[in-house]
Design a protein around this motif. Sequence first.
Motif, mmCIF file in Angstrom:
data_model
loop_
_atom_site.group_PDB
_atom_site.id
_atom_site.type_symbol
_atom_site.label_atom_id
_atom_site.label_comp_id
_atom_site.label_asym_id
_atom_site.label_seq_id
_atom_site.Cartn_x
_atom_site.Cartn_y
_atom_site.Cartn_z
ATOM 1 N N ASP A 119 1.194 -1.064 0.047
ATOM 2 C CA ASP A 119 -0.128 -0.111 0.032
ATOM 3 C C ASP A 119 0.956 1.302 -0.084
ATOM 4 O OD1 ASP A 119 0.990 -0.689 2.515
ATOM 5 O OD2 ASP A 119 -0.810 -0.025 3.619
ATOM 6 N N ILE A 120 2.048 1.356 -0.479
ATOM 7 C CA ILE A 120 2.953 2.455 -0.448
ATOM 8 C C ILE A 120 2.203 3.480 -1.576
ATOM 9 C CG2 ILE A 120 4.600 1.335 -2.177
ATOM 10 C CD1 ILE A 120 6.865 2.669 -0.406
ATOM 11 N N GLU A 121 2.669 4.684 -1.046
ATOM 12 C CA GLU A 121 2.236 5.915 -2.044
ATOM 13 C C GLU A 121 3.539 6.011 -3.066
ATOM 14 O OE1 GLU A 121 0.893 9.093 0.158
ATOM 15 O OE2 GLU A 121 -0.456 8.021 1.486
ATOM 16 N N SER A 122 3.174 6.443 -4.277
ATOM 17 C CA SER A 122 4.212 6.880 -5.136
ATOM 18 C C SER A 122 5.345 7.731 -4.839
ATOM 19 C CB SER A 122 3.504 7.395 -6.463
ATOM 20 O OG SER A 122 2.789 8.436 -6.147
ATOM 21 N N SER A 123 4.845 8.757 -4.018
ATOM 22 C CA SER A 123 5.939 9.818 -3.277
ATOM 23 C C SER A 123 6.939 8.989 -2.615
ATOM 24 C CB SER A 123 5.354 10.886 -2.855
ATOM 25 O OG SER A 123 4.264 10.470 -1.889
ATOM 26 N N THR A 124 6.139 7.995 -1.696
ATOM 27 C CA THR A 124 7.138 7.412 -0.730
ATOM 28 C C THR A 124 7.870 6.319 -1.349
ATOM 29 O OG1 THR A 124 5.318 7.763 1.032
ATOM 30 C CG2 THR A 124 6.977 6.176 1.407
ATOM 31 N N LEU A 125 7.355 5.831 -2.468
ATOM 32 C CA LEU A 125 8.208 4.585 -3.010
ATOM 33 C C LEU A 125 9.260 5.470 -3.730
ATOM 34 C CD1 LEU A 125 8.565 1.810 -4.548
ATOM 35 C CD2 LEU A 125 6.976 2.592 -6.137
ATOM 36 N N GLU A 126 9.290 6.415 -4.537
ATOM 37 C CA GLU A 126 10.308 7.296 -5.070
ATOM 38 C C GLU A 126 11.335 7.616 -4.259
ATOM 39 O OE1 GLU A 126 10.965 11.189 -8.092
ATOM 40 O OE2 GLU A 126 8.972 10.412 -7.583
ATOM 41 N N ALA A 127 10.839 8.093 -2.649
ATOM 42 C CA ALA A 127 11.750 8.538 -1.830
ATOM 43 C C ALA A 127 12.588 7.108 -1.354
ATOM 44 C CB ALA A 127 11.301 9.229 -0.774
#
Length: 173
Positions: free
Chosen positions: A90-98
């Motif tokens: 359930d990771i968000e895309s901004s968190t995934l990128e970071a």
Amino acid sequence: MLTPADFAIYSRWAAIATLVMAVLTVLAFVLRWGVRFRFVGITGFLGVVTVGLFALSIVPIVHSSVPGAGKYTLVYDNGATQVVITVPPDIESSTLEATLVQAANDLFSLGRLGRGGDRLTVIARTVVHPEAGVTAPVILGVATRSLSDRANGAVTVRLLEPAAPSASTLQDS
């Protein structure tokens, strides 16, 4: 976290202890004590510890945190150019990128260079359960960075749109 200045202080104290033990070792040989060879071992060990602490006082220990990065688990590392990490589904895309940038920075090492390429590739995946009793890995994103240029910490991140695997897709493979 210990700093190079802390290790410099510890290396000075270890050097003093090494010198004291070296003097005791010489004294043990002059007076022919039965434990003189144990003193040789202790002195040698303290010398190795002193050199190690001195090396840690010279080389900076740098760990940079990327704001917004989440937790990841290292799943596969070939020791050269490819690393696979797993993240929550359930990771968000901004968190995934970071998180991909954080993993690329954490896993960077000049020791990887010369083992099959000059780019480190970090692949982020998660595990989903499309049906009961069925588990499928899904690749969420890929980050790459140069292994040959330490100063260039530029990480290229490409997020992928995960296609939910269906039961028919899983049966074909």
